[in-house]
Design an enzyme around this catalytic site. Structure first.
Site, short mmCIF file in Angstrom:
data_model
loop_
_atom_site.label_atom_id
_atom_site.label_comp_id
_atom_site.label_asym_id
_atom_site.label_seq_id
_atom_site.Cartn_x
_atom_site.Cartn_y
_atom_site.Cartn_z
N GLY A 107 51.16 42.86 -46.51
CA GLY A 107 50.69 43.87 -45.56
C GLY A 107 50.70 45.26 -46.18
O GLY A 107 49.76 46.04 -46.00
N THR A 122 54.08 32.50 -61.15
CA THR A 122 52.74 33.07 -60.94
C THR A 122 51.68 32.09 -61.45
O THR A 122 50.67 31.83 -60.78
CB THR A 122 52.62 34.42 -61.67
OG1 THR A 122 53.58 35.30 -61.12
CG2 THR A 122 51.23 35.01 -61.54
N GLY A 175 62.40 45.97 -24.23
CA GLY A 175 62.92 44.61 -24.22
C GLY A 175 62.57 43.87 -22.94
O GLY A 175 61.98 44.43 -22.02
N CYS A 210 60.05 52.15 -22.60
CA CYS A 210 59.70 50.99 -21.76
C CYS A 210 60.95 50.49 -21.01
O CYS A 210 61.39 51.16 -20.10
CB CYS A 210 59.02 49.91 -22.57
SG CYS A 210 57.92 48.92 -21.55
N ARG A 219 55.38 44.60 -17.26
CA ARG A 219 55.04 44.01 -15.96
C ARG A 219 55.66 44.81 -14.81
O ARG A 219 55.24 44.70 -13.68
CB ARG A 219 55.59 42.58 -15.85
CG ARG A 219 54.85 41.57 -16.65
CD ARG A 219 55.03 40.14 -16.12
NE ARG A 219 54.00 39.32 -16.72
CZ ARG A 219 54.09 38.79 -17.93
NH1 ARG A 219 55.18 38.98 -18.65
NH2 ARG A 219 53.10 38.09 -18.44
N HIS A 262 54.63 52.88 -25.00
CA HIS A 262 55.24 52.69 -26.32
C HIS A 262 54.70 53.73 -27.31
O HIS A 262 53.74 53.44 -28.03
CB HIS A 262 54.94 51.29 -26.85
CG HIS A 262 55.66 50.22 -26.12
ND1 HIS A 262 56.85 49.69 -26.56
CD2 HIS A 262 55.38 49.59 -24.95
CE1 HIS A 262 57.27 48.77 -25.71
NE2 HIS A 262 56.39 48.69 -24.72
N GLU A 309 55.83 54.67 -30.07
CA GLU A 309 56.01 54.28 -31.48
C GLU A 309 54.76 53.63 -32.06
O GLU A 309 54.54 53.69 -33.28
CB GLU A 309 57.22 53.34 -31.62
CG GLU A 309 57.07 51.92 -31.09
CD GLU A 309 57.31 51.76 -29.58
OE1 GLU A 309 57.25 52.78 -28.87
OE2 GLU A 309 57.54 50.63 -29.12
N1 GLN Z 1 60.63 44.03 -19.36
C1 GLN Z 1 60.05 45.25 -18.93
C2 GLN Z 1 58.72 45.06 -18.23
O1 GLN Z 1 58.09 44.05 -18.35
C3 GLN Z 1 59.91 46.22 -20.09
C4 GLN Z 1 58.98 45.73 -21.15
C5 GLN Z 1 59.12 46.46 -22.47
O2 GLN Z 1 60.16 47.07 -22.74
N2 GLN Z 1 58.12 46.36 -23.32
O3 GLN Z 1 58.26 45.94 -17.55
#
Ligand code: GLN
Length: 545
Positions: free
Chosen positions: A20, A194, A357, A384, A465, A510, A512
């Site tokens: 990459g 190689t 997460g 998030c 979600r 996000h 990042e």
């Molecule tokens: N689990 C949470 C949601 O679905 C946050 C998702 C995340 O951190 N990307 O809203």
């Protein structure tokens, strides 16, 4: 624009050689010479996309503007090229088969036996050529995931063979990334792996045009000659790729080795402009000569695998360089934090980022960490799930709704301050069904977010979600949590802040994913800046607020 040129990047000997980064570095060099370039990743696994994969399996899931859940290498492509990618830039075996099977059900192959060759390989070739056919690119670089010899990669390699035959050598070339290991006992670099890996590739009918050799020590002329002779390539095509301190040095190392010139020679292309890497070099100078240093805690539940937070780590590198500040990351397993030990774990830090997460594990630790940094004025950035935890923490400890929670984690909470988005409630299928990709957000003037961006209209990428429950909006605002960013279409809360805190920002999106070398993300830049300020003024390692 003339016909698009195709570069295929294969890998041999072992995985994790950095295909990459080599692909992105070559693309960067060609872009600096005025070519428009894009990079595509072919992944051999059967998942239709990595969206349903646990980050421990495959690292971060990178989300594009158009809402595709993709391989983390696409993040490198964007960070290097500063050009967005899309769904077409990542194709898995699963997606290829899915399309072919859908066509079979529609009757598109009526009467025919559907086979790997030609139907699967045709679909792979179509996916590769799709990008070229947009007419937007002079050069398409396709990174073939996996290593040569893997059973899963065979249809991809066969498709590369066919594409070279169809397009001709002047339009399609192969770069093979390989390892030249150093044997301590012999005191020598070894070329045999190689040779074997090139032999294996040749058995599939694909002869590499360029070898990029990962090595810990410089390649001697003798070694270069040996590999050229036994692997059947021009000596100028043996490119050394020595271990670098930072991935961002790799383009310059590749340039020194003449990788871009070699590619242009093979395609008989002339540079469109003198190579312009000034801004890139400036970034490297700032990166290597920091005048400040901060330590930021990265609180997450996948911290054992650094790739799970790849874009966050890179965004800190970009923002650190922008601030000429060395950012040390302290990885903190969120499961280990509670209200009793939070001070021990967090008090010496200059800032805390609570990571995104899914699911319950580690959430209470994230909430405990946020309580501590909120009460002690330590700069905080929640992304998030990190933002959602900040909302829950505020509800519990400031609004005194002790049982407040997100319904993702406690479906029967009496105070669902984070709740599932209405449009998500009827969805049962997991793959590709979240709120994904770019959505707009309006920022309130005078807020930290507004100051950081320098504008009130932004667009950021999403993958979630659940959302802030707007029924509680007035209560939060009255108690000091400011809603500083809102989606203009549905009123979804995108950014929250605390007025009484030096720097406390939670983002539902996000950030990042949009940070690049040439465009460090404003919120990361603002956060690192706040951490520098905090580190200069902290008394006894914390400020009570
Ligand atoms: N689990 C949470 C949601 O679905 C946050 C998702 C995340 O951190 N990307 O809203």
């Amino acid at each position: 624009m003339g016909s698009t040129k195709y570069v295929f990047v294969t890998g041999g000997v072992t995985s994790s050689l950095g295909k990459g980064i080599v692909s992105a570095s070559l693309a960067k060099l060609l872009q600096a010479r005025g070519f428009s370039v894009t990079i595509q990743k072919l992944d051999p696994y059967i998942n239709v996309d990595p969206g349903t994969l646990n980050p421990y399996e495959h690292g971060e899931c990178y989300v594009t503007e158009d809402g595709a859940e993709t391989d983390l290498d696409l993040g490198h492509y964007e960070r290097f090229l500063n050009v967005p990618t899309s769904q077409s830039n990542n194709v898995t075996t699963g997606r290829i088969y899915y399309r072919v099977i859908q066509k079979e059900r529609e009757g598109a192959f009526l009467g025919k036996t559907v086979q790997v060759i030609p139907h699967i390989t045709d679909e792979i070739k179509r996916s590769v050529k799709t990008l070229g056919e947009t007419g937007k690119y002079d050069i398409v670089i396709t990174e073939v995931g996996g290593s040569v010899g893997d059973i899963e990669s065979l249809p991809f390699i066969e498709s590369v063979r066919q594409l070279i035959w169809e397009l001709g050598k002047e339009n399609a070339i192969v770069i093979h990334l390989t390892l030249v290991p150093y044997l301590k006992s012999a005191g020598e670099l070894k070329t045999k792996p190689t040779q074997h890996s090139v032999k294996m590739l040749s058995e599939s009918g694909v002869q590499p045009d360029i070898l990029v050799c990962r090595t810990e020590y410089p390649l001697t002329d003798e070694l270069r000659k040996k590999m050229a002779l036994f692997c059947n390539v021009d000596i100028r095509s043996v490119i050394e790729s020595i271990d670098a301190e930072s991935i961002y040095e790799v383009p310059l190392l590749m340039q020194k080795e003449g990788l871009d010139e070699r590619v242009m020679d093979l395609f008989k292309l002339q540079s469109k402009q003198t190579c312009d890497l000034e801004e890139w070099k400036e970034f490297l100078t700032r990166l290597k000569n920091p005048t400040d240093e901060v330590t930021i805690g990265l609180v997450g539940k996948y911290v054992e695998l650094k790739d799970a937070y790849k874009s966050i780590v890179e965004a800190f590198i970009h923002a650190g360089a922008k601030n000429t500040c060395k950012v040390n990351l302290k990885w903190i397993q969120s499961e280990t934090i509670n209200n009793d030990n939070a001070s021990n774990v967090l008090s010496k830090l200059d800032g805390v980022l609570v990571a995104p997460g899914f699911g319950e594990r580690g959430v209470e630790g994230k909430i405990a960490a946020i309580k501590y940094v909120r009460e002690h004025g330590i700069p905080f950035f929640g992304i998030c799930l990190g933002m959602q935890c900040a909302v829950v923490e505020f509800a519990r400890n400031v609004l005194k709704y002790e049982k407040a929670a997100s319904t993702e984690l406690y479906p029967h909470t009496p105070h669902p301050v984070i709740d599932m988005m209405a449009e998500q409630k009827a969805i049962t299928i997991k793959g590709g069904t979240m709120r994904l990709g770019a959505y707009e957000c309006n920022l309130k003037p005078g807020t930290l977010a507004n100051q950081a961006y320098g504008t009130t209209k932004i667009s950021e990428r999403h993958r979630h979600r659940y959302e802030f429950n707007n029924k509680y909006m007035n209560e939060f605002e009255a108690a000091g949590m400011q809603i500083s960013g809102v989606n203009p279409d549905g009123g979804l809360v995108e950014v929250v802040e605390l007025k009484s805190h030096p720097w406390f920002v939670g983002a539902q999106f996000h950030p990042e994913l949009k940070s690049t070398v040439l465009k460090p993300h404003p919120l990361f830049v603002g956060f690192v800046n706040a951490a520098i300020e905090y580190s200069k003024h902290k008394v006894n390692n914390s400020i009570e607020v």
